[in-house]
Motif scaffolding. Structure first.
Motif, short mmCIF file in Angstrom:
data_model
loop_
_atom_site.label_atom_id
_atom_site.label_comp_id
_atom_site.label_asym_id
_atom_site.label_seq_id
_atom_site.Cartn_x
_atom_site.Cartn_y
_atom_site.Cartn_z
N SER A 194 23.21 -26.68 13.21
CA SER A 194 24.63 -26.35 13.07
C SER A 194 25.17 -26.67 11.68
O SER A 194 25.93 -25.90 11.11
CB SER A 194 25.46 -27.06 14.15
OG SER A 194 25.34 -28.43 13.95
N LYS A 195 24.69 -27.81 11.12
CA LYS A 195 25.18 -28.17 9.79
C LYS A 195 24.74 -27.12 8.77
O LYS A 195 25.53 -26.64 7.96
CB LYS A 195 24.65 -29.56 9.40
CG LYS A 195 25.46 -30.20 8.32
CD LYS A 195 24.92 -31.55 7.95
CE LYS A 195 25.49 -31.94 6.60
NZ LYS A 195 24.72 -32.99 6.01
N GLN A 196 23.43 -26.78 8.88
CA GLN A 196 22.89 -25.77 7.96
C GLN A 196 23.61 -24.43 8.11
O GLN A 196 23.96 -23.77 7.13
CB GLN A 196 21.41 -25.55 8.27
CG GLN A 196 20.49 -26.39 7.42
CD GLN A 196 19.05 -26.06 7.75
OE1 GLN A 196 18.67 -26.10 8.93
NE2 GLN A 196 18.27 -25.72 6.75
N GLU A 242 16.99 -16.73 10.22
CA GLU A 242 15.82 -17.61 10.42
C GLU A 242 16.22 -18.87 11.18
O GLU A 242 15.52 -19.32 12.09
CB GLU A 242 15.23 -18.02 9.07
CG GLU A 242 14.31 -16.95 8.49
CD GLU A 242 13.96 -17.24 7.04
OE1 GLU A 242 14.03 -18.43 6.63
OE2 GLU A 242 13.67 -16.27 6.32
N ILE A 243 17.37 -19.44 10.79
CA ILE A 243 17.83 -20.68 11.44
C ILE A 243 18.18 -20.41 12.90
O ILE A 243 17.90 -21.20 13.79
CB ILE A 243 19.07 -21.26 10.69
CG1 ILE A 243 18.61 -21.78 9.33
CG2 ILE A 243 19.75 -22.35 11.48
CD1 ILE A 243 19.74 -22.06 8.38
N LYS A 262 18.29 -28.39 27.16
CA LYS A 262 18.29 -29.62 26.37
C LYS A 262 17.75 -29.33 24.96
O LYS A 262 18.32 -29.74 23.95
CB LYS A 262 17.40 -30.66 27.08
CG LYS A 262 17.66 -32.07 26.66
CD LYS A 262 16.83 -32.99 27.53
CE LYS A 262 16.70 -34.35 26.87
NZ LYS A 262 15.69 -35.17 27.53
N GLN A 263 16.66 -28.58 24.97
CA GLN A 263 16.03 -28.22 23.68
C GLN A 263 17.00 -27.39 22.82
O GLN A 263 17.09 -27.55 21.61
CB GLN A 263 14.78 -27.41 23.97
CG GLN A 263 13.70 -27.60 22.92
CD GLN A 263 12.47 -26.75 23.23
OE1 GLN A 263 12.20 -26.44 24.39
NE2 GLN A 263 11.73 -26.41 22.21
N GLU A 317 18.37 -28.20 19.20
CA GLU A 317 18.16 -27.20 18.13
C GLU A 317 19.49 -26.85 17.48
O GLU A 317 19.59 -26.72 16.25
CB GLU A 317 17.52 -25.95 18.75
CG GLU A 317 16.94 -24.96 17.76
CD GLU A 317 15.80 -25.52 16.93
OE1 GLU A 317 15.84 -25.32 15.70
OE2 GLU A 317 14.89 -26.17 17.49
N ASN A 318 20.49 -26.72 18.33
CA ASN A 318 21.83 -26.36 17.85
C ASN A 318 22.38 -27.45 16.94
O ASN A 318 22.93 -27.17 15.87
CB ASN A 318 22.73 -26.15 19.07
CG ASN A 318 24.02 -25.46 18.66
OD1 ASN A 318 24.32 -25.41 17.48
ND2 ASN A 318 24.76 -24.96 19.62
N LYS A 319 22.18 -28.71 17.39
CA LYS A 319 22.67 -29.85 16.59
C LYS A 319 22.02 -29.83 15.22
O LYS A 319 22.64 -30.01 14.18
CB LYS A 319 22.31 -31.17 17.29
CG LYS A 319 23.36 -31.67 18.22
CD LYS A 319 22.93 -33.04 18.72
CE LYS A 319 23.69 -33.42 19.98
NZ LYS A 319 23.03 -34.54 20.66
#
Lengths: 524, 191
Positions: free
Chosen positions: A405-407, A369-370, A395-396, A400-402
Motif C-alpha cells: 500500500s505504501k509503495q 506489478e505491485i 489473511k495473505q 500483501e496489501n499492507k
C-alpha cells in the motif's frame, strides 16, 4: 522477446536473412532502365511540370512570377504598337501572320535556366483584345482589354482574382494588336523601326522536322529567333529571351501555331465559375503622365538609399523587380528563421511529452506489478470454495496489501504528478507553440493573389513611370542624367523633355521639383 | 600524383552525379550500381521472397528511369531517400492486395522453425518476425524495416516518409508494443 528498440535491433542483427542480389537480374535491370531513360529524353520538356510546382512552393519564385506576370500585362497594356512598316522583305512576310492574325493558338514553353525549370502553357487569342493562357489543371487567365478586365482562376485553390483596369484610353481599347504575342510583336516592330535593333538572316535549317528559314532579332534587352516554314512562310517556332531576373535567364518558346481559326467566345468568358472565392483589385490603366515619372523616381530613390535608376528603359522595370524581390527575400528569410525556431521548440516539446508519456507507462507498469500478487490472490479467493482456504488467502491478501500500500500510494502520487505535467504541457505551451507554428507556416504559404497585390502596389508606379518615358515621341527630345545624381540635390537636372507644342522644356531636378526651362539654359 | 588527381576528379564528378543523372545515362548507370543492392535488400525485408523482391526492385528502377529528369533533389542522399520512398510505396502496393499478403504469410509460416524445448521464450526467427511485422499498418511496416533492418537514423526516415523526426520517434515507440503483441500471437501459433 524484445523490450525496447535496442533489443529489437540485436534480434534483427542475429537474423540470418539471405538478401544477396542476383547479378544477372541486376545487369538485366540496368539495361532495361537505361533504355527507358533514353526514350524519355525527348519527351522531357513538354512533360515537366516542375516550373509551376516550384513557383507555387517557393515564395520567392512566386514573387518573381507575380512581378513577371504584371510586367507582361503592363507591357501588353501600354505597348500596343505603333504603325507597322512592312519592309517588303521575306522577314516581313514571315512576321505578317504574327502581326495581323485575328485569332491564334500556340503553346508557350517557359524555361528558367538556373533552376532547370520548364513549363508549357496553352495560349489563344482573339481580336479585339482578348487572350487566354492555361496551365492545365493549375490555372487559367483570361484578359479582355475592351472590357478592361483580367480574371485569373487558380483551379486547385478554387480562388479567382479579378483585376479591373480603370481608365484605359480609348485608342488602346480599339487597337487590333492586343494579344499574347505582345512581347514578340513589340520586338518585331521595334526591329523594323529602331536603329538599335539588328535583324540577321539565319538561312535554312531543319526545325521540328520541317525545312525552315530563320531570323534573329537583337535589341538592347531582348533577343528573338523566328523560324518559319520555308514553303508556307508560317511561323513554326519563336524563341524569345527576357532580361535576367534573380540571376535567372528566362526564355519563352512559342510552338504549335494556328492562325485565324474559329475560337468560341466562351473560351474568353470573364465569368467566375461557381464555388470560387473571388478577390477583386483595381488597376489604374490610364495613360501615364509626368507625375507618374516623378512618383517612380521617388520610389526608386526611397528603395535604394537616395539613388536614381541608371537608365529609363524597359530593363529598369526588371531591375526594380529584382530589387523588390531581394527586399522580400530578406523578409522571408526572417520568417523562415522564426519558423525554424518554432519548429525546434515544437520538437522539444514533443520530446518532453514523449518523455512524460514513457514515464507514465513505466509507473503504470510498476503499479501493475505491485498489484499483480493481490490480483492473483483475489482470483484464488474467488475460485476457492473452502472456508479455511478462503480465510488463509484473505489473511495473505491483507498482508500483501499492507506491504504494497505504501509503495502504491507513492506510485499513485507520482503518476498523478506526471499526469498533471502532461496536462499542463498539452494545454499551455504545446498549443501555444503549435499556433505560432501554423501562423509562421501560413505566412510562408501566402497565396499568389496576395503576392500579386503586393507586386501591383510596388511595381505599378515603376511601370507607369517608365511607360510615360517610352511613349514620349522623338520630337520631345527627352534626356535622362539621373544615374550620377543624388536624391534631394536641388541643382541636379535629372530629366527633361519638350511637351508637344511647347517652346520650353519641362525639367525634373534631383529633389524631384519641376520647372519650365528655355532650351538655351539646358546642358548641351 | 595522377592517382590523386584522378580521385579528385572522381570526387568532383560524384558531387554532381545526381544532377548529371538527369540528362546523362552514364551518371544514372553509376547511381544504379551504387544503390541497387540496398534497394533490393530493402525489398527482401519488406517482401520476404527474393523473387518478388526482384520484381518490385525492377519496378522501382524503371520508375526512376522515367522520372529522374524531373527529380528536384541535388545530393546523393536526396536520391537515396527518393529511392527508398519509391521502394516503400511499391512494396506497400504489392502487399496491399489481400491475396498477395496471404501468399507472403503462408510462405513465412512454412519457413518458421519449431519451438525449442527450453523454458525460455524462444527468440523470434525471421519468418515469425516477418509475420508479426505484416500485421502492422503498411506505413508502420516500412518504418520498422527502415529503422531495424536498414538501420537508418530517425532523421533520414523522417525525410523518406515526409514526416517530422519527433513523429518517427513517437510512432516507433507506439508500434513496438503492437509488434511485441503480434509476435507473441505468432510464437503462440496463432498466425
Amino acid at each position: 522477446m524484445f523490450k525496447n528498440e535496442t533489443d529489437l535491433e540485436k534480434i534483427v542483427d542475429r537474423l540470418n536473412i539471405d538478401a544477396a542480389p542476383n547479378p544477372e537480374h541486376s545487369e538485366n535491370l540496368r539495361r532495361q532502365m537505361l533504355s527507358i531513360f533514353d526514350k524519355t529524353g525527348e519527351q522531357h520538356i513538354s512533360q515537366s511540370r516542375r516550373l509551376w510546382r516550384t513557383i507555387l512552393k517557393s515564395p520567392i519564385l512566386k514573387l518573381a512570377a507575380a512581378a513577371i506576370l504584371l510586367i507582361a500585362l503592363v507591357i501588353g497594356t501600354y505597348r500596343l504598337a505603333g504603325p507597322i512598316k512592312m519592309t517588303g522583305t521575306a522577314f516581313a512576310d514571315i512576321v505578317r501572320p504574327i502581326l495581323t492574325a485575328q485569332t491564334a493558338t500556340c503553346k508557350i514553353t517557359i524555361d528558367a535556366d538556373r533552376d532547370q525549370l520548364s513549363e508549357t502553357l496553352e495560349c489563344m487569342f482573339a481580336e479585339p483584345g482578348r487572350m487566354r493562357q492555361e496551365l492545365p489543371g493549375k490555372y487559367i487567365s483570361i484578359i479582355d482589354l475592351r472590357q478592361g478586365k483580367l480574371v485569373i482562376l487558380m483551379l486547385e485553390e478554387k480562388k479567382a482574382m479579378v483585376m479591373e483596369m480603370e481608365s484605359i484610353p480609348d485608342e488602346y481599347k480599339d487597337k487590333s494588336q492586343t494579344n499574347m504575342f505582345l512581347e514578340v510583336r513589340r520586338q518585331i516592330q521595334q526591329a523594323q523601326q529602331s536603329e538599335d535593333t539588328s535583324v540577321e538572316f539565319l538561312g535554312e535549317q531543319e526545325i521540328d522536322g520541317r525545312t525552315a528559314i530563320g531570323y534573329h532579332i537583337e535589341e538592347p534587352f531582348f533577343e528573338t529567333t523566328i523560324w518559319a516554314d520555308a514553303k508556307t512562310l508560317l511561323p513554326i517556332r519563336i524563341k524569345t529571351s527576357m532580361p535576367t531576373v534573380m540571376n535567372q535567364q528566362i526564355t519563352a518558346v512559342f510552338t504549335d501555331f494556328t492562325f485565324d481559326i474559329e475560337l468560341d467566345d466562351s473560351l474568353f468568358s470573364l465569368e467566375v465559375p461557381e464555388g470560387y472565392a473571388v478577390e477583386t483589385m483595381q488597376w489604374d490603366a490610364s495613360r501615364p503622365q509626368e507625375e507618374d515619372l516623378i512618383k517612380m523616381l521617388r520610389l526608386w530613390a526611397e528603395t535604394t538609399d537616395g539613388k536614381f535608376p541608371s537608365a529609363l528603359n524597359m530593363n529598369t522595370i526588371y531591375e526594380f523587380s529584382e530589387l523588390w524581390v531581394k527586399e522580400r527575400t530578406v523578409e522571408f528569410d526572417k520568417q523562415r528563421e522564426a519558423l525554424d525556431k518554432q519548429r525546434e521548440a515544437f520538437d522539444k516539446q514533443q520530446e518532453r511529452s514523449q518523455h512524460l508519456f514513457e514515464e507514465y507507462n513505466k509507473l503504470s507498469e510498476r503499479l501493475d506489478e505491485i498489484q499483480l500478487p493481490q490480483e492473483q490472490l483475489f482470483q484464488e479467493y474467488k475460485k476457492s470454495s473452502e472456508m479455511k482456504e478462503k480465510q488463509r488467502i484473505l489473511k495473505q491478501l491483507i498482508e500483501e496489501n499492507k506491504k504494497s500500500s505504501k509503495q502504491s500510494d507513492e506510485l499513485n502520487q507520482q503518476l498523478e504528478q506526471v499526469m498533471q505535467q502532461m496536462k499542463e504541457e498539452s494545454q499551455k505551451e504545446l498549443r501555444h507553440t503549435e499556433t505560432k507554428l501554423w501562423q509562421a507556416e501560413d505566412f510562408l504559404k501566402e497565396g499568389l493573389s496576395e503576392q500579386i497585390q503586393e507586386a501591383q502596389n510596388r511595381m505599378m508606379p515603376i511601370m507607369r513611370g517608365i511607360t510615360f518615358v517610352q511613349e514620349l515621341p522623338d520630337e520631345s527630345d527627352w534626356h535622362y542624367t539621373g544615374k550620377e545624381a543624388a536624391f534631394g540635390d536641388t541643382d541636379a537636372l535629372i530629366f527633361w523633355y519638350k511637351p508637344q507644342g511647347s517652346l520650353t522644356y519641362r525639367v525634373i531636378y534631383g529633389d524631384l521639383s519641376v520647372k519650365d526651362v528655355p532650351p538655351e539654359k539646358l546642358p548641351h | 600524383m595522377v592517382g590523386v588527381m584522378a580521385k579528385v576528379v572522381e570526387r568532383i564528378e560524384d558531387d554532381d552525379l545526381v544532377l548529371r543523372a538527369r540528362t546523362q545515362a552514364e551518371a544514372l548507370g553509376r547511381l544504379y550500381e551504387r544503390h541497387y543492392d540496398r534497394i533490393f535488400r530493402f525489398c527482401v525485408y519488406r517482401l520476404f521472397d527474393k523473387e518478388i523482391a526482384e520484381d518490385v526492385t525492377s519496378t522501382v528502377f524503371l520508375e526512376v528511369a522515367r522520372k529522374i529528369r524531373g527529380f528536384a533533389g541535388q545530393t546523393e542522399q536526396d536520391f537515396a531517400n527518393w529511392l527508398y520512398a519509391i521502394a516503400a510505396n511499391q512494396a506497400n502496393a504489392y502487399i496491399r492486395k489481400t491475396s498477395r499478403r496471404k501468399k507472403l504469410l503462408i510462405r513465412a509460416a512454412r519457413s518458421m522453425q519449431t519451438s525449442n524445448d527450453t523454458d525460455d521464450p524462444p527468440e523470434p526467427d525471421w519468418p515469425s518476425l516477418y509475420t508479426a511485422i505484416l500485421k502492422l499498418k503498411p506505413k508502420h511496416q516500412t518504418l520498422v524495416t527502415l529503422r531495424f533492418f536498414e538501420n537508418l537514423p530517425h532523421e533520414q526516415i523522417a525525410q523518406i516518409l515526409n514526416v517530422r523526426q519527433a513523429a518517427v520517434r513517437v510512432t516507433l515507440h507506439r508500434i513496438l508494443g503492437k509488434l511485441r503483441r503480434h509476435l507473441q500471437t505468432v510464437v503462440d501459433g496463432d498466425v
